[in-house]
Design an enzyme around this catalytic site. Structure first.
Site, short mmCIF file in Angstrom:
data_model
loop_
_atom_site.label_atom_id
_atom_site.label_comp_id
_atom_site.label_asym_id
_atom_site.label_seq_id
_atom_site.Cartn_x
_atom_site.Cartn_y
_atom_site.Cartn_z
CD GLU A 74 -2.82 -1.54 2.17
OE1 GLU A 74 -3.55 -2.54 2.11
OE2 GLU A 74 -2.83 -0.75 3.13
CD GLU A 235 -8.42 0.58 4.01
OE1 GLU A 235 -7.69 0.68 3.00
OE2 GLU A 235 -8.39 -0.40 4.79
#
Ligand SMILES: [Zn+2]
Length: 353
Positions: A74, A235
């Protein structure tokens, strides 16, 4: 001066130092000084991917943990954190609060993978030591990260009482999200949710918040539960490889964090519930049978909703259907091991649920 310290001071690239030493980095400290202003910041590199900065000779009232790469692939949050670190080391960000940066899983960063052996974000609150115990690098890392956070907050508590404790655990999701960015607000065991934190998330470009209603083994729940921190799993969009992130998409978040660390006015919009999409978890659907099928597009975005009665999944003979208005899916994964979570559904809710 050690070679590593020299390298960091010259490049300000803590990510490169971490990636070159993914398993261990010998701790070192340095006092950064910034020219005429006499301003000083103490930097403590505590391990690979772990660095703490504290303004010297200046009163602080917040202890801020910024973590990324709890999932190694990520990349956008890693780039955001590295940029803030670089700005602190170069003096472009006049730090006014204590901050601890954590690159969660450096070996997984180097592999470009979510994890090496085990999902790090299922190993907190002591889960690392249950079952087979500390049998892999991720379990040992989870335990070490818990200790770094504990020490960081404990040291802050020695400076003053009534400090604000914050932990933003930054992620990007595997799949797209209908509401591009969202946050998971850990279960608070009945304590009230904090509106100012929601206002801050909004400033970061996040208006969708999932209110968790049970204990979990995530990093953010750990900090909320153990230390009373305002903690969130944040997120920020969809996973992409290094260099392929459209950093413009993260500008709001970067700016908000910059202002937070440098003590600038956050310019929060007055709280208005109508600004937010709040959800709570409604169903946890585990895969119990070999024959498990999800009945929606493989790339369906998180928070996609379906009409009542829609067949979401079949698990052997069992059917899982939509039963509530506005019921939406998140984190679907049909390929999990039997007994593991394959899908969550969420429904709209109010702030006090
Ligand atoms: Zn993640």
């Amino acid at each position: 001066m050690s070679e590593l310290k020299q390298q960091l001071l010259t490049s300000a690239d803590f990510l490169a130092l971490t990636r070159a030493n993914p398993d261990y980095l010998a701790p070192f400290s340095h006092t950064l000084s910034f020219g005429q202003s006499q301003r000083q910041v103490n930097m403590h590199v505590l391990d690979t991917g772990v660095v703490c900065f504290e303004p010297a000779a200046q009163t602080t009232d917040s202890d801020i943990v910024l973590s990324c790469a709890v999932h190694g692939n990520e990349t956008a949050p890693i780039e955001i954190c590295q940029q803030l670190i670089e700005q602190i080391i170069n003096g472009q960000l006049p730090l006014t609060q204590r901050v601890l940066f954590l690159f969660g899983n450096p070996p997984a960063i180097n592999l470009g993978q979510r994890f090496v052996e085990e999902n790090l974000n299922r190993l907190f609150s002591g889960a690392h030591s249950q079952g087979e115990g500390l049998c892999n690098a991720e379990r040992r890392r989870a335990k070490a990260l818990e200790q770094f956070v504990a020490d960081f907050f404990a040291q802050g508590a020695k400076l003053s009482a009534q400090r604000k404790r914050l932990h933003y655990d930054l992620h990007t999701a595997i799949r797209a999200s209908k509401n591009d960015k969202f946050a998971v607000y850990p279960y608070l065991h009945g304590e009230p949710r904090n509106k100012e934190q929601l206002q801050f998330l909004l400033k970061c470009g996040i208006n969708t918040v999932l209110l968790s209603n049970s204990p979990t083994t995530t990093f953010s729940y750990f900090s909320a539960r153990q230390f009373g921190a305002h903690a969130f799993t944040v997120e920020l969009g969809k996973v992409r490889p290094f260099g392929e992130n459209d950093m413009e998409n993260f500008a709001d978040c970067q700016t908000a964090l910059y202002r937070l660390l440098s003590g600038q006015e956050l310019q929060l919009k007055p709280f208005d519930l109508a600004d937010f999409n709040l959800f709570k978890i409604f169903k946890i659907i585990n895969r119990e049978q070999q024959d498990f099928v999800l009945h929606f597009a493989e790339d369906a975005p998180n928070f996609s909703d379906f009409e009542q009665g829609y067949l979401l999944a079949t698990d052997g003979d069992q059917e899982h259907r939509v039963t509530e208005p506005g019921e939406a899916i998140i984190f679907p994964n049909a390929d999990v091991a039997i007994g593991q979570r394959a899908l969550l559904t969420v429904i709209p809710c109010s702030l006090d649920e």
